[in-house]
Scaffold this active site. Structure first.
Site, PDB file in Angstrom:
ATOM      1  N   ASN A 222       0.859  -1.179   0.000  1.00 36.85           N
ATOM      2  CA  ASN A 222       0.000   0.000   0.000  1.00 36.85           C
ATOM      3  C   ASN A 222       0.902   1.238   0.000  1.00 36.85           C
ATOM      4  O   ASN A 222       1.935   1.251   0.665  1.00 36.85           O
ATOM      5  CB  ASN A 222      -0.899   0.020   1.237  1.00 36.85           C
ATOM      6  CG  ASN A 222      -1.809  -1.191   1.295  1.00 36.85           C
ATOM      7  OD1 ASN A 222      -2.297  -1.656   0.282  1.00 36.85           O
ATOM      8  ND2 ASN A 222      -2.020  -1.711   2.485  1.00 36.85           N
TER       9      ASN A 222
ATOM     10  N   GLN B  19      -2.447   3.139   2.997  1.00 35.49           N
ATOM     11  CA  GLN B  19      -1.279   2.834   3.818  1.00 35.49           C
ATOM     12  C   GLN B  19      -1.499   3.422   5.202  1.00 35.49           C
ATOM     13  O   GLN B  19      -1.633   4.636   5.357  1.00 35.49           O
ATOM     14  CB  GLN B  19      -0.006   3.419   3.202  1.00 35.49           C
ATOM     15  CG  GLN B  19       1.240   3.069   3.986  1.00 35.49           C
ATOM     16  CD  GLN B  19       2.513   3.606   3.335  1.00 35.49           C
ATOM     17  OE1 GLN B  19       2.471   4.290   2.323  1.00 35.49           O
ATOM     18  NE2 GLN B  19       3.635   3.275   3.937  1.00 35.49           N
ATOM     19  N   SER B  20      -1.543   2.572   6.225  1.00 29.96           N
ATOM     20  CA  SER B  20      -1.800   3.044   7.582  1.00 29.96           C
ATOM     21  C   SER B  20      -0.546   3.061   8.450  1.00 29.96           C
ATOM     22  O   SER B  20      -0.561   3.641   9.528  1.00 29.96           O
ATOM     23  CB  SER B  20      -2.891   2.204   8.252  1.00 29.96           C
ATOM     24  OG  SER B  20      -2.528   0.844   8.280  1.00 29.96           O
TER      25      SER B  20
ATOM     26  N   HIS C 225       6.191  -1.945   3.767  1.00 32.38           N
ATOM     27  CA  HIS C 225       5.954  -3.340   4.140  1.00 32.38           C
ATOM     28  C   HIS C 225       5.236  -4.064   3.007  1.00 32.38           C
ATOM     29  O   HIS C 225       4.435  -3.485   2.293  1.00 32.38           O
ATOM     30  CB  HIS C 225       5.170  -3.462   5.451  1.00 32.38           C
ATOM     31  CG  HIS C 225       3.890  -2.685   5.512  1.00 32.38           C
ATOM     32  ND1 HIS C 225       3.843  -1.305   5.623  1.00 32.38           N
ATOM     33  CD2 HIS C 225       2.605  -3.088   5.492  1.00 32.38           C
ATOM     34  CE1 HIS C 225       2.586  -0.911   5.679  1.00 32.38           C
ATOM     35  NE2 HIS C 225       1.813  -1.985   5.588  1.00 32.38           N
ATOM     36  N   ILE C 226       5.580  -5.328   2.865  1.00 34.81           N
ATOM     37  CA  ILE C 226       4.961  -6.178   1.856  1.00 34.81           C
ATOM     38  C   ILE C 226       4.036  -7.155   2.576  1.00 34.81           C
ATOM     39  O   ILE C 226       4.484  -7.901   3.453  1.00 34.81           O
ATOM     40  CB  ILE C 226       6.016  -6.962   1.059  1.00 34.81           C
ATOM     41  CG1 ILE C 226       6.975  -6.011   0.344  1.00 34.81           C
ATOM     42  CG2 ILE C 226       5.342  -7.914   0.065  1.00 34.81           C
ATOM     43  CD1 ILE C 226       8.156  -6.710  -0.301  1.00 34.81           C
ATOM     44  N   HIS C 227       2.763  -7.138   2.215  1.00 32.56           N
ATOM     45  CA  HIS C 227       1.818  -8.132   2.721  1.00 32.56           C
ATOM     46  C   HIS C 227       1.941  -9.371   1.837  1.00 32.56           C
ATOM     47  O   HIS C 227       1.886  -9.265   0.609  1.00 32.56           O
ATOM     48  CB  HIS C 227       0.377  -7.628   2.612  1.00 32.56           C
ATOM     49  CG  HIS C 227       0.052  -6.458   3.465  1.00 32.56           C
ATOM     50  ND1 HIS C 227      -0.546  -6.596   4.691  1.00 32.56           N
ATOM     51  CD2 HIS C 227       0.235  -5.129   3.268  1.00 32.56           C
ATOM     52  CE1 HIS C 227      -0.742  -5.393   5.220  1.00 32.56           C
ATOM     53  NE2 HIS C 227      -0.264  -4.489   4.363  1.00 32.56           N
TER      54      HIS C 227
END
Length: 170
Positions: free
Chosen positions: A143, A150-151, A156-158
């Protein structure tokens, strides 16, 4: 209400059809439960973006606190460049994150100097997906920014799998 598709995965997981994964420690569970459900991701992204713009600097994120062990996580892999751990709000039977130890706020902020690190993150995600049995496929998600939901402003990669993904994703 459960996220689309998660209910079936949770039922399969709870019934023993899928392997059980380690549970996050209590402190992290309490933190995650205070954030709301998956439908709240857009509002969390807007709040995180607003806070980032107001502060003007990158403050420590939950991911930097996981890296320095201030906040516990169920870590599944670590090396000198990255860390991987189970997501506390899984969107599928298998859902983990791969993060760089070097804090990069957004994928749109990377430079050519980050090429090797980005490749390392993708190779690590692929190897861990294989290790977790995601041979039939999985989804990688990054994200970016408020409109990308993006929170947490730490790249970061999910890695999401263990069920059929739907298309379009948004």
């Amino acid at each position: 209400m459960a996220a689309r598709g998660v209910g079936r995965g949770l039922i399969a997981w709870a019934s023993g059809l899928l392997p059980r994964r380690p549970q996050p420690r209590l402190q992290l569970q309490r933190w995650a439960s205070s954030l709301g459900g998956p439908d709240d991701e857009v509002s969390k992204a807007k709040q995180a973006d607003r806070a980032r713009r107001i502060c003007g600097t990158q403050s420590p994120t939950i991911f930097s606190k996981i890296i320095d062990r201030t906040i516990p996580a169920d870590i599944i892999y670590e090396d000198e460049k990255c860390l991987a751990f189970w997501d506390v709000n899984p969107q599928a039977p298998l859902h983990f994150l791969v993060i760089p130890k070097t804090p990069i706020p957004r994928i749109s902020y990377v430079t050519e100097d980050d090429t090797e690190l980005l490749g390392h993150l993708l190779v690590t995600a692929s190897q861990l997906a294989k290790k977790e049995g995601l041979d039939e496929g999985y989804r990688l998600v990054i994200n970016d920014g408020k409109l990308g939901a993006q929170s947490v402003y730490h790249l970061h990669i999910h890695v999401i799998g263990g069920r059929q993904m739907n298309w379009p994703p948004g």
